[in-house]
Design a protein around this motif. Structure first.
Motif, short mmCIF file in Angstrom:
data_model
loop_
_atom_site.label_atom_id
_atom_site.label_comp_id
_atom_site.label_asym_id
_atom_site.label_seq_id
_atom_site.Cartn_x
_atom_site.Cartn_y
_atom_site.Cartn_z
N ALA A 395 3.08 24.20 -14.11
CA ALA A 395 2.11 24.35 -13.02
C ALA A 395 2.77 24.12 -11.67
O ALA A 395 2.50 24.85 -10.71
N LEU A 396 3.63 23.11 -11.58
CA LEU A 396 4.32 22.84 -10.32
C LEU A 396 5.31 23.95 -9.98
O LEU A 396 5.47 24.31 -8.80
N GLN A 397 5.96 24.50 -11.00
CA GLN A 397 6.89 25.60 -10.75
C GLN A 397 6.14 26.83 -10.21
O GLN A 397 6.61 27.50 -9.29
N ARG A 398 4.97 27.12 -10.77
CA ARG A 398 4.18 28.26 -10.28
C ARG A 398 3.66 27.99 -8.86
O ARG A 398 3.60 28.90 -8.04
N THR A 399 3.32 26.73 -8.59
CA THR A 399 2.92 26.37 -7.22
C THR A 399 4.05 26.65 -6.25
O THR A 399 3.85 27.21 -5.18
N ARG A 400 5.28 26.26 -6.66
CA ARG A 400 6.45 26.49 -5.80
C ARG A 400 6.70 27.98 -5.58
O ARG A 400 7.03 28.41 -4.46
N GLU A 401 6.53 28.77 -6.62
CA GLU A 401 6.74 30.22 -6.49
C GLU A 401 5.76 30.83 -5.49
O GLU A 401 6.14 31.67 -4.67
N HIS A 402 4.50 30.41 -5.55
CA HIS A 402 3.50 30.95 -4.62
C HIS A 402 3.77 30.48 -3.19
O HIS A 402 3.56 31.23 -2.23
N LEU A 403 4.27 29.24 -3.04
CA LEU A 403 4.61 28.77 -1.70
C LEU A 403 5.82 29.51 -1.15
O LEU A 403 5.90 29.78 0.06
N ASP A 404 6.77 29.86 -2.01
CA ASP A 404 7.91 30.68 -1.57
C ASP A 404 7.42 32.02 -1.02
O ASP A 404 7.87 32.49 0.03
N LEU A 405 6.48 32.65 -1.76
CA LEU A 405 5.93 33.93 -1.31
C LEU A 405 5.12 33.75 -0.02
O LEU A 405 5.16 34.62 0.86
N ALA A 406 4.41 32.64 0.08
CA ALA A 406 3.66 32.37 1.30
C ALA A 406 4.60 32.25 2.50
O ALA A 406 4.31 32.77 3.59
N GLN A 407 5.73 31.60 2.29
CA GLN A 407 6.71 31.46 3.36
C GLN A 407 7.25 32.83 3.78
O GLN A 407 7.45 33.10 4.97
N ASP A 408 7.47 33.70 2.79
CA ASP A 408 7.93 35.06 3.10
C ASP A 408 6.90 35.79 3.96
O ASP A 408 7.26 36.48 4.93
N MET A 409 5.62 35.66 3.62
CA MET A 409 4.56 36.34 4.38
C MET A 409 4.47 35.79 5.81
O MET A 409 4.20 36.52 6.76
N ALA A 410 4.70 34.46 5.93
CA ALA A 410 4.57 33.83 7.25
C ALA A 410 5.73 34.14 8.18
O ALA A 410 5.60 34.02 9.40
N THR A 411 6.87 34.52 7.63
CA THR A 411 8.07 34.75 8.46
C THR A 411 8.33 36.23 8.71
O THR A 411 9.39 36.58 9.25
N LEU A 412 7.41 37.10 8.33
CA LEU A 412 7.56 38.52 8.67
C LEU A 412 7.46 38.70 10.18
O LEU A 412 6.83 37.88 10.87
#
Length: 455
Positions: A395-412
């Motif tokens: 569950a924590l690993q999936r949380t981290r994966e979604h936060l990584d994608l969120a960071q990608d969206m925020a830095t466009l």
């Protein structure tokens, strides 16, 4: 099990067999009829009362202590009645049968495995991580695992997950507010320091994930397989690690025909060590089956100790067979090369990362134990770890994966706030699975079904 959670339930809460004391526990919204009939009187809340437990004919089944815990101040959050009798199996079965007889009109039924703790979870007495810790505390195989399970039951893990959740909710609120009021023209990413909040959240998540991995190791242990050609000392190494003569050791190749397993502990971490049949082209049908099982164990191992015989290095046939085994095992991070019989051939140059030892004299065994812990990433002291499960790690690993994608969206160049909001929502959902905020009913049933009856 979830559909019947309103029924009153009863079960023997102590382990099967004979003992000084045995407990029958009941839980439900109203147990007044059960108390009055079995005890012959009313009971004061949370006060032990010594009295006879009455059969249908008014005779005493046994003399013991009755305790009543009115809702919501009980383990389950419902009214709980505990009857503490003498711990004989027949006495407890008679008492249980009498409870079911009296409670028949109330819909009283036998509790299913883990149902008392499930009700504690459903009534908000425990979150899901704490409920799992109850089972882990009962099943703990080492002192360190028991202490760590107690920390998890006390809410250590839940508190850390709660802090992550609160930070994630705050970030989600900022993003959603920006989506809802675009006319305000607020430079969200800069003025609200969204990127900074996200980076700090990810850093804290990494720390929690690391501690959770340590807790999962304490609970699950490490599966270590001893692999190699016949007669290289696998059985001797198993005995040296275990400190006992568990496997037969002879100079005859092929002595071990099947897997021999033993669980030991290093710094409180359980190690499930498996000695396998020597790897070779077997002509005997029984040995051939044993070799096939060896390869199955190797495929399922967390760590493979590829054992070599230093006294046979340089023999053409031996080296060729070793090379063939090495090719099939591979050179991944779970493979640890170990050279045995260092007492007979001291000072020989070894490949990088390899260990030399003597299973006969135990020289190098202490170094091997530490390398095994390092191999799976253990670096914590048991005093600072809470017990965890692989489900928590996932569950924590999936949380981290979604936060990584969120960071990608925020830095466009033009931040994709709608996609950012969605990834943060998915991260929130994954995080909520740990404590049960977003857990499907079928997973709850699987978790609680593994408990013992009466808990």
């Amino acid at each position: 099990m979830l559909s019947r959670h309103l029924d009153p339930i009863v079960a023997i809460a102590t382990a099967p067999g004979r003992g000084a004391v045995g407990i029958v526990r009941a839980s439900g919204k109203d147990l007044t009829a059960l108390v009055d009939t079995l005890c012959g009187r009313s009971l004061k809340a949370r006060e032990a009362t010594y009295l006879p437990f009455l059969a249908a004919d008014g005779q005493a089944i046994d003399q013991g202590l009755a305790l009543l815990f009115p809702a919501p101040h009980s383990y389950t959050g419902e009214t709980v009645l505990e009857l503490q009798a003498h711990g004989g199996p027949v006495v407890l079965q008679l008492l249980l049968a009498r409870c079911l007889e009296v409670g028949n009109g109330l819909g009283l039924r036998l509790a299913e495995p883990g149902e008392f703790t499930q009700r504690a979870f459903m009534n908000g007495k425990l979150d899901l991580a704490q409920a799992e810790a109850v089972s882990d505390l009962i099943d703990a195989s080492t002192e360190a695992a028991a202490r760590s399970a107690s920390r998890a039951l006390g809410g250590a893990m839940s508190a850390e997950v709660g802090e992550l959740r609160d930070a994630l909710i705050k970030l989600r609120m900022l993003v959603e507010a920006t989506l809802d009021f675009p006319e305000e023209e607020i430079d969200f990413l800069q003025q609200a320091d969204a990127l900074g909040q996200l980076a700090r959240l990810m850093s804290r998540l990494d720390a929690v994930l690391d501690r959770t991995r340590q807790g999962a190791l304490l609970r699950e242990g490490i599966k270590v397989v001893l692999a190699g050609q016949p007669n290289v000392g696998k059985s001797s190494l198993l005995n040296a690690l275990a400190g006992a003569e568990l496997a037969i050791v002879t100079a005859i190749p092929g002595t071990t025909r099947d897997k021999v397993s033993q669980t030991i502990q290093i710094e409180g971490v359980p190690l499930h060590v498996i000695d396998t049949a020597g790897l070779r082209d077997a002509h005997d049908e029984v040995e051939r089956i044993g070799v096939a099982r060896s390869w199955d164990a190797i495929a399922d191992a967390d760590v493979i100790l590829f054992l070599r015989d230093l006294t046979r290095i340089g023999e053409a046939a031996y080296d060729a067979d070793d090379q063939a085994i090495a090719l099939r095992i591979g050179q991944g991070s779970r493979v640890l090369q170990v050279f045995n019989k260092a007492d007979a051939v001291p000072g020989l140059a070894l490949p990088d990362g390899a260990l030399s030892l003597s299973a006969k004299t135990s020289a190098g065994i202490a170094d091997l134990r530490q390398r095994l812990l390092q191999q799976v990433g253990w670096h914590a002291t048991p005093e600072g770890v809470y017990i965890a499960r692989q489900r928590h790690v996932s569950a924590l690993q999936r949380t981290r994966e979604h936060l990584d994608l969120a960071q990608d969206m925020a830095t466009l160049p033009v931040p994709a706030l709608d996609l950012l909001a969605e990834e943060l929502r998915l991260a929130h959902d994954a995080l909520g699975e740990i404590t049960g905020a977003f857990t499907p009913d079928d997973l709850l049933g699987e978790i609680f079904s593994r408990f013992c009856i009466g808990k």
